[in-house]
Design an enzyme around this catalytic site. Sequence first.
Site, PDB file in Angstrom:
ATOM      1  CG  PHE A 132     -59.132 -26.587  85.840  1.00 61.43           C
ATOM      2  CD1 PHE A 132     -60.177 -25.687  85.703  1.00 61.43           C
ATOM      3  CD2 PHE A 132     -58.317 -26.819  84.742  1.00 61.43           C
ATOM      4  CE1 PHE A 132     -60.399 -25.018  84.500  1.00 61.43           C
ATOM      5  CE2 PHE A 132     -58.541 -26.151  83.538  1.00 61.43           C
ATOM      6  CZ  PHE A 132     -59.572 -25.253  83.426  1.00 61.43           C
ATOM      7  CG  ASP A 201     -53.198 -26.938  89.203  1.00 61.24           C
ATOM      8  OD1 ASP A 201     -52.667 -25.808  89.233  1.00 61.24           O
ATOM      9  OD2 ASP A 201     -53.915 -27.321  88.264  1.00 61.24           O
ATOM     10  CE1 TYR A 226     -54.734 -19.031  81.829  1.00 57.27           C
ATOM     11  CE2 TYR A 226     -52.775 -20.081  80.945  1.00 57.27           C
ATOM     12  CZ  TYR A 226     -54.098 -20.137  81.303  1.00 57.27           C
ATOM     13  OH  TYR A 226     -54.801 -21.311  81.143  1.00 57.27           O
ATOM     14  CE  LYS A 227     -55.934 -20.366  85.776  1.00 59.43           C
ATOM     15  NZ  LYS A 227     -57.201 -19.981  85.118  1.00 59.43           N
ATOM     16  NE  ARG A 386     -63.800 -18.398  87.718  1.00 57.56           N
ATOM     17  CZ  ARG A 386     -62.755 -18.995  87.142  1.00 57.56           C
ATOM     18  NH1 ARG A 386     -62.186 -20.053  87.705  1.00 57.56           N
ATOM     19  NH2 ARG A 386     -62.278 -18.568  85.992  1.00 57.56           N
TER      20      ARG A 386
END
Lengths: 427, 427
Positions: A132, A201, A226-227, A386
């Site tokens: 990322f 991560d 928040y995922k 995705r």
Amino acid sequence: MNLTPTLQDCELLDAQDPLRGLRNQFDLPPGVIYLDGNSLGVLPKTAPARVAHAVTHEWGTDLIKSWNTAGWFTLPQRVGDKIARVIGAQPGEVIAADSTSINLFKVLAAALHIAKADHPHKTKIVSERSNFPTDLYIAEALCKERGYTLQLVEADEIAAALQADVAVLMLTHVNYRTGAMHNMQTVTAQAHAQGILTVWDLAHSAGAVPVDLNGSGADFAVGCGYKYLNGGPGAPAFVWVHPQHTDRFWQPLAGWWGHAAPFAFTPDYQPAQGITRYQCGTQPILSLTAIDCGLDAFLAAEALGGMAALRQKSLALTGLFMQLVRTRLHGHGFGIATPVEEALRGSQVSLTRAEGAYAIVQALIARGVIGDFRAGDGGQHADILRFGFTPLYIGYADVWQAAEHLCQVMESGEWQDARFAQKNAVT
Amino acid sequence: MNLTPTLQDCELLDAQDPLRGLRNQFDLPPGVIYLDGNSLGVLPKTAPARVAHAVTHEWGTDLIKSWNTAGWFTLPQRVGDKIARVIGAQPGEVIAADSTSINLFKVLAAALHIAKADHPHKTKIVSERSNFPTDLYIAEALCKERGYTLQLVEADEIAAALQADVAVLMLTHVNYRTGAMHNMQTVTAQAHAQGILTVWDLAHSAGAVPVDLNGSGADFAVGCGYKYLNGGPGAPAFVWVHPQHTDRFWQPLAGWWGHAAPFAFTPDYQPAQGITRYQCGTQPILSLTAIDCGLDAFLAAEALGGMAALRQKSLALTGLFMQLVRTRLHGHGFGIATPVEEALRGSQVSLTRAEGAYAIVQALIARGVIGDFRAGDGGQHADILRFGFTPLYIGYADVWQAAEHLCQVMESGEWQDARFAQKNAVT
């Protein structure tokens, strides 16, 4: 299921799913199949009342005394302890605070301190080119400051890149684009054999796949609130450090909340022992309250088999979607970027297509099937459609319906409609 | 008012106060005189509904698309623009994000980059020994990383300390202990005369006293969202950088939200132009929503004279309290640590007492008069009883009642009750 599964097959799977009740912990908007929990998790039913209580009672009525009476002061640790249960860590080893980027800066800076002390000749950080980007940016900035080189390689080149001059291997456990997952234990062992520290991560792993930080030998980890943890938009992130490393050095964001005695107001910094020194400043209490609600769903899942059971369902969901794409969308130009092998994949399925990926995602969104688009680089890394499959609240029939909508979008040609071509600022 | 003002005098002042209506923008708990808005501001009446909407509608219903439709993506800039109006900056110059400590790290790191380029022989950061400790800790950490020395001096030694070897002068505009205020323009000019950059912490100034960043010649500033800006517990902080400096260097917390094209997902960092590069990661949207409400009260105040009118009232309130302490509490052992001269004080009054300061604060809190205690260092800096007077919602009669309660606490001796001796974790 050797034949293409039908909607009825999927409804039967839902009826037999021992985890199906967990969906009731969330408020899912009607008419929506939400396959973007890997970007922003859904709303826990307890969050509106809990946040409202924090606003009107804790803030509005009790004001400053809520630091003690409502436990605001210990909320980063208490939320951290709940996260620890999801990622294979012990109580007291995790702090919920700040953003993933900032936490990565803390642990990478600390890892470089340790590497410099133990192996002063090492000069490199290795990471994955398709990591990322914010992880790469943070590493790039620290390399500039500290005189290290950031070496970016493809996933299949990592093992060969772990040479004696490498100080830190920084990886995202599950790739945000493809959903490909590293074997944390194996890769960490390979790194340690060369005296290399590992920074993980967990943005696309925490709450999505089983993570065993204590068992894997990992050195440092950060992740996103928040995922898959359903903490709400921009929820505080988290940070974990192996207990053997926590007390060795300061991290440079040495603010008062990481001080041994923050309310002694001494002019010199004395770091707290343990993970507390990875705190910096005051945390956003309203947002921390929301993520506390999101984590309660995982505590409820523990009685049903916890992350192992969620993983089993997640693999079934992603496997089902890939099977439907292969059988029902054959001939529509899609590739599957996500590994077929179960041990190598996270909880999402990423499709590639030579053109139209953005418009197809938009056409699905218009039908209430929410996935997202991630742009490729015009070369080796293609544009991605995705789809995240969150086993806490996605069912088998949802997967079937999503594939059905994708079929209709392609067969009707509606994705070529001009209204789907315009890109938003954020997708 | 040469005689000691009476409650009736104060009630008359309230009735004549052109700003008295602003209090209606806030929910103040009944029976409480809240003199701790310098630590945590009170609840704006609009916040519960706005936050609830963000939770249930923006997050719960609209989910990921709220990044566009609810403007989450631009919220740090939009909140920043509202803050800019309070601190004498232009739209586009301020970002609301992260914590004060983290923002201080960003600007101090950037300032050191600039100093190194322009004046490579400079070796020091100068600050005030009684600066808020987290500022000193962040500076201490950066000095360790970059090979600078942190020189701490008393307020009256600052001018003499501004020598040619100083790279950065880092000050908090209004001292958190005493409420003493620096003249930003004068001090900045003194610093610039020696080629020294200035970094200002506005934690106790923004929303409390007029600040003129554009007019003062300041180089960098940070500040707090949850004190006088009424942003809620742990609200995101803010950062301002003089436009002549923003594009010169990266700040090291170079995350994706500070990238020129965050959704291009390129592996190399290209900083955005302007203040946007002082963003790092995703921000806590629920907490940002709350501070947006807190700032609306300042927009409402603009029609009534804005910060100049608020300042006039603030000085009247703090002056009144000091007068009442001098006249009605004579003989009870209090000193006044806050400057009498108006140009030198912020919006709080700090009292000292050789003993009992903590217990007296607790006895006042038990009566509904909320101030706070800040420990001294056992030497030059005494224990402090701290009373913040927020002109948005504190009136003259509140001041009189607070002084009356303090008289009663001292004359009755109730502060010596054992229940007021026990210290909380946070006070």
